[in-house]
Scaffold this active site. Structure first.
Site, short mmCIF file in Angstrom:
data_model
loop_
_atom_site.label_atom_id
_atom_site.label_comp_id
_atom_site.label_asym_id
_atom_site.label_seq_id
_atom_site.Cartn_x
_atom_site.Cartn_y
_atom_site.Cartn_z
N SER A 144 0.87 -1.18 0.00
CA SER A 144 0.00 0.00 0.00
C SER A 144 0.90 1.23 0.00
CB SER A 144 -0.85 -0.01 1.27
OG SER A 144 -1.44 1.25 1.52
N TYR A 157 -2.46 -0.74 10.43
CA TYR A 157 -2.53 -1.13 9.00
C TYR A 157 -1.22 -0.73 8.33
CZ TYR A 157 -4.16 -0.98 4.10
OH TYR A 157 -4.30 -1.16 2.74
N1 LIG Z 1 -8.53 -0.05 -1.78
C1 LIG Z 1 -7.47 0.64 -1.48
O1 LIG Z 1 -7.53 1.88 -1.45
C2 LIG Z 1 -6.15 -0.04 -1.22
C3 LIG Z 1 -5.00 0.74 -1.23
C4 LIG Z 1 -3.78 0.13 -0.99
C5 LIG Z 1 -3.71 -1.23 -0.76
N2 LIG Z 1 -4.85 -1.96 -0.77
C6 LIG Z 1 -4.71 -3.40 -0.50
O2 LIG Z 1 -5.26 -4.11 -1.58
C7 LIG Z 1 -5.63 -5.41 -1.13
C8 LIG Z 1 -7.00 -5.73 -1.66
O3 LIG Z 1 -7.94 -4.86 -1.06
P1 LIG Z 1 -9.18 -4.22 -1.85
O4 LIG Z 1 -9.03 -2.77 -1.75
O5 LIG Z 1 -9.33 -4.85 -3.18
O6 LIG Z 1 -10.39 -4.58 -0.88
P2 LIG Z 1 -11.30 -5.87 -0.74
O7 LIG Z 1 -11.88 -5.83 0.61
O8 LIG Z 1 -12.21 -5.93 -1.91
O9 LIG Z 1 -10.29 -7.09 -0.89
C9 LIG Z 1 -9.65 -7.70 0.20
C10 LIG Z 1 -9.60 -9.19 -0.09
O10 LIG Z 1 -8.92 -9.85 0.98
C11 LIG Z 1 -9.66 -11.00 1.31
N3 LIG Z 1 -9.43 -11.39 2.69
C12 LIG Z 1 -9.69 -10.68 3.82
N4 LIG Z 1 -9.41 -11.42 4.91
C13 LIG Z 1 -8.96 -12.62 4.46
C14 LIG Z 1 -8.52 -13.81 5.09
N5 LIG Z 1 -8.49 -13.91 6.42
N6 LIG Z 1 -8.13 -14.84 4.31
C15 LIG Z 1 -8.16 -14.76 2.95
N7 LIG Z 1 -8.56 -13.65 2.30
C16 LIG Z 1 -8.96 -12.60 3.05
C17 LIG Z 1 -11.12 -10.62 1.07
O11 LIG Z 1 -11.94 -11.76 0.93
C18 LIG Z 1 -11.01 -9.78 -0.19
O12 LIG Z 1 -11.11 -10.57 -1.34
C19 LIG Z 1 -5.52 -5.40 0.40
O13 LIG Z 1 -4.32 -6.04 0.78
C20 LIG Z 1 -5.45 -3.91 0.70
O14 LIG Z 1 -4.77 -3.65 1.91
C21 LIG Z 1 -6.06 -1.42 -1.00
#
Ligand SMILES: NC(=O)c1ccc[n+]([C@@H]2O[C@H](COP(=O)([O-])OP(=O)(O)OC[C@H]3O[C@@H](n4cnc5c(N)ncnc54)[C@H](O)[C@@H]3O)[C@@H](O)[C@H]2O)c1
Length: 252
Positions: A144, A157
């Site tokens: 991130s 986080y």
């Molecule tokens: N959306 C943002 O602004 C952003 C920015 C930077 C990084 N991220 C990172 O991107 C990644 C994906 O997030 P997203 O934004 O697509 O949100 P999201 O909530 O759609 O995706 C998160 C995914 O992680 C899975 N997950 C959560 N707990 C879990 C567990 N215990 N075991 C297996 N899978 C699990 C969920 O089922 C989901 O598919 C994350 O690591 C998040 O930290 C997101």
């Protein structure tokens, strides 16, 4: 939206945390570029929907990344099914509560570290063992902007995401001579459920967009393109890199 075309024909790809948001867009991009894709996540209903949506070109395996033995079984299941794991995307993550560091409970802290850090390590551990036995592979972890800079009110986080950067760099150095490349992406704000849950009721998405030099929030497909590039042979000399995909946020 990127016009980049990738060719992942004959590649097998595992996307852990692939049932929504960035992970789902990534699974979609790999599948539409010819790969055999295994999506893993905790929600079996979402898994069934994905298998139906992609008409069989994407498989699903239920996993909670906190459970090391379940992650080991996932890697075994994929290799029994397709023989190898060419590309592994460790994308599972949760946001944790929004607020100052002193307001976090021990339970909040444990959950964030167990999923965002130990969960990624569980995946890497069994992927690397498999990749060593098959002669190589590529791993991309999802960090991130919070891997690279301070983001207030999500300190734990941010700590977990900084730790992913360290895990990625150190393991990339360990496996540089084993034909295993290990990188991470560092997305800025992306329009997903996680971002809405993280800041909902505290900050409007418009305000977040205004903090980004490019003046907007990313779409998941833009992060998927960067993941696919890191996983592709076009990035054949890139390892141990944390790639910011953030509209300029980190350097602002
Ligand atoms: N959306 C943002 O602004 C952003 C920015 C930077 C990084 N991220 C990172 O991107 C990644 C994906 O997030 P997203 O934004 O697509 O949100 P999201 O909530 O759609 O995706 C998160 C995914 O992680 C899975 N997950 C959560 N707990 C879990 C567990 N215990 N075991 C297996 N899978 C699990 C969920 O089922 C989901 O598919 C994350 O690591 C998040 O930290 C997101």
């Amino acid at each position: 939206m990127s016009n980049l075309k990738f060719d992942f024909a004959d590649k097998t790809v595992l996307v852990i945390g692939g049932t929504s948001g960035i992970g789902l867009a990534t699974a979609d991009l790999f599948a539409s570029s010819g790969a055999q894709v295994m999506v893993a996540g905790p929600d079996e209903d979402q898994g069934r929907e994905i298998v139906a949506k992609f008409s069989g070109s994407v498989a699903f395996h239920a996993v909670d990344v906190r459970d090391e033995s379940a992650v080991k079984l996932l890697i075994q299941a994929m290799t029994e099914c397709w023989g190898r794991i060419d590309i592994a995307i460790n994308n599972a993550g949760i946001e944790g509560p929004f607020g100052p560091v002193e307001a976090l409970s021990d339970e909040d802290c444990q959950r964030i570290i167990d999923i965002n850090l130990k969960g990624i390590w569980h995946g890497m551990k069994y992927q690397i063992l498999q990749m060593l036995s098959q002669g190589g592979g590529v791993i991309v972890n999802t960090g991130s902007s919070a891997s690279l800079r301070a983001i207030s009110n999500v300190a734990m986080y941010s700590a977990s995401k900084h730790a992913i950067a360290g895990l990625t760099k150190a393991s990339a150095v360990e496996h540089g001579r084993n034909n295993i490349r290990i990188n991470a992406i560092a997305p800025g704000p992306v329009r997903t459920g996680l971002l809405e849950r993280m800041v909902g009721g505290h900050i409007q998405l418009d305000e977040i967009a205004n903090m980004v030099p490019m003046g907007r929030i990313a779409e998941s497909s833009e992060i998927a393109s960067a993941i696919a590039w890191l996983a592709s042979d076009s990035a054949s000399f890139v390892t141990g890199h944390i790639l910011a995909v953030d509209g300029g946020l980190t350097v602002a």
